[in-house]
Enzyme design. Structure first.
Site, PDB file in Angstrom:
ATOM      1  N   LYS A  36       0.871  -1.173   0.000  1.00  0.00           N
ATOM      2  CA  LYS A  36       0.000   0.000   0.000  1.00  0.00           C
ATOM      3  C   LYS A  36       0.905   1.219   0.000  1.00  0.00           C
ATOM      4  O   LYS A  36       1.273   1.753   1.056  1.00  0.00           O
ATOM      5  CB  LYS A  36      -0.897  -0.011   1.243  1.00  0.00           C
ATOM      6  CG  LYS A  36      -2.344  -0.293   0.906  1.00  0.00           C
ATOM      7  CD  LYS A  36      -3.250  -0.263   2.091  1.00  0.00           C
ATOM      8  CE  LYS A  36      -4.126   0.960   2.111  1.00  0.00           C
ATOM      9  NZ  LYS A  36      -5.060   1.095   0.993  1.00  0.00           N
TER      10      LYS A  36
HETATM   11  N1  PMP Z   1      -7.696  -2.495  -3.216  1.00  0.00           N
HETATM   12  C1  PMP Z   1      -7.093  -1.308  -3.083  1.00  0.00           C
HETATM   13  C2  PMP Z   1      -6.293  -0.776  -4.221  1.00  0.00           C
HETATM   14  C3  PMP Z   1      -7.190  -0.598  -1.882  1.00  0.00           C
HETATM   15  O1  PMP Z   1      -6.601   0.592  -1.738  1.00  0.00           O
HETATM   16  C4  PMP Z   1      -7.966  -1.132  -0.836  1.00  0.00           C
HETATM   17  C5  PMP Z   1      -8.114  -0.356   0.447  1.00  0.00           C
HETATM   18  N2  PMP Z   1      -7.080  -0.630   1.330  1.00  0.00           N
HETATM   19  C6  PMP Z   1      -8.571  -2.372  -1.016  1.00  0.00           C
HETATM   20  C7  PMP Z   1      -8.420  -3.036  -2.229  1.00  0.00           C
HETATM   21  C8  PMP Z   1      -9.355  -3.012   0.086  1.00  0.00           C
HETATM   22  O2  PMP Z   1      -8.474  -3.400   1.129  1.00  0.00           O
HETATM   23  P1  PMP Z   1      -8.942  -3.461   2.627  1.00  0.00           P
HETATM   24  O3  PMP Z   1     -10.167  -4.276   2.664  1.00  0.00           O
HETATM   25  O4  PMP Z   1      -7.802  -4.116   3.323  1.00  0.00           O
HETATM   26  O5  PMP Z   1      -9.165  -2.065   3.086  1.00  0.00           O
END
Ligand code: PMP
Length: 303
Positions: free
Chosen positions: A155
């Site tokens: 991320k």
């Molecule tokens: N894909 C992307 C590109 C994201 O930024 C996120 C948000 N973190 C998600 C999927 C969903 O991840 P999560 O459920 O861990 O928030």
């Protein structure tokens, strides 16, 4: 309303309005910050952070991928987060740990730059405005990045330029959000959300190999499905399956469970929030707010 608000900055609480950096900061110039997005929810036993350990684990994986010299442990970061939520007097909030190169010098090479860690906790409502009635999506003309170009499982701020282009494109076309395809043409995910399809009562979601960010909400939904006896298939999804599925929804920390009722101007299923999506909406709301019978260990109570 909460009282005076703070940001946790390199181990100290700093007044919210004083948490600033210089315009020449490396991560501002080159998108080299890394982060997490976490939510805390109001429960009968006070605020609780949802899947805190899993988020910090992913954060430390991103640190490792980018070979950053962070200097804080998993447990120090977890404690900093619960301390901050408490200090800010928040019942429900969005939490953003953010590590970045905090030096003011030109040049892309990060070696020798100071690494800072900040944690922000702020009130935050719904991420996608029309979530309650179901949202409209548009398949993006930009592909999702792939890991031969940038680490998709990390991320990192830079990844979100890809997301920002597609969000902008979708909104300008009158949709609420984008859906990105992977470089080989399969459905990947949203700009900040994973995607699920329901086909004949089976829950289908793209696999890791579709270059997705492996979402923690995605994992929660899969575990909830398994508990409820709903069949789950992780497999490549053709674009056209988006149009022919009975129900489609996004998952994400910010987006939570966001039903999708239209894609590329085609109505999905009945064009209304579907019954299986509703099962997940209710279960997720119960679990995050401490009302569920299962998955109690997903909550870290702020004491
Ligand atoms: N894909 C992307 C590109 C994201 O930024 C996120 C948000 N973190 C998600 C999927 C969903 O991840 P999560 O459920 O861990 O928030």
């Amino acid at each position: 309303m909460p009282g005076k608000q703070y940001v946790w900055f390199d181990g100290r609480f700093v007044a919210y309005e004083d948490a600033k950096v210089h315009v020449l900061t490396h991560s501002l110039q080159y998108g080299s910050g890394i982060f997490e997005g976490i939510r805390a929810y109001k429960t009968a036993m006070g605020p609780a952070v949802f899947r805190l350990k899993d988020h910090i684990k992913r954060f430390l994986n991103t640190v490792k991928i980018y070979d950053m010299n962070l200097g804080f442990t998993q447990s120090q970061i977890e404690h900093a987060i619960t301390d901050l939520v408490k200090k800010n007097g928040l019942q429900e909030c969005y939490i953003r740990p953010f590590a970045f190169y905090n030096s003011q010098r030109l040049g892309v090479n990060p070696i020798g730059n100071k690494v800072s860690l900040v944690i922000i906790a702020i009130p935050f409502g719904e991420y996608l405005q029309n979530k309650d009635n179901g949202i409209k999506c548009k398949v993006a003309t930009w592909q999702r990045i792939n890991s031969s170009i940038l680490p998709v499982e990390a991320k990192a701020s830079g990844n979100y330029l890809n997301s920002a282009l597609t969000s902008l494109e979708a909104r300008k076309a009158g949709a609420d959000e984008a859906i990105l395809l992977s470089h080989n043409g399969y459905v990947a995910e949203g700009p900040g959300e994973n995607i699920f399809l329901i086909q004949d009562n089976v829950l289908v979601t793209p696999p890791k190999s579709a270059d997705i960010l492996v979402g923690i909400t995605r994992n929660s939904v899969i575990q909830i499905a398994e508990k409820k006896g709903i069949e789950v298939e992780e497999r490549n999804v053709h674009r056209e399956e988006l149009y022919t599925s009975d129900e489609v929804f996004f998952t994400g920390t910010a987006a939570e469970i966001s039903p999708i009722i239209e894609i590329d101007l085609r109505k999905i299923g009945s064009g209304k929030i579907g019954p299986i999506t509703k099962i997940f909406l209710d279960a997720y709301s119960d679990i995050t707010h401490g009302r569920g019978d299962d998955f109690g260990d997903w909550l870290t109570y702020v004491k």
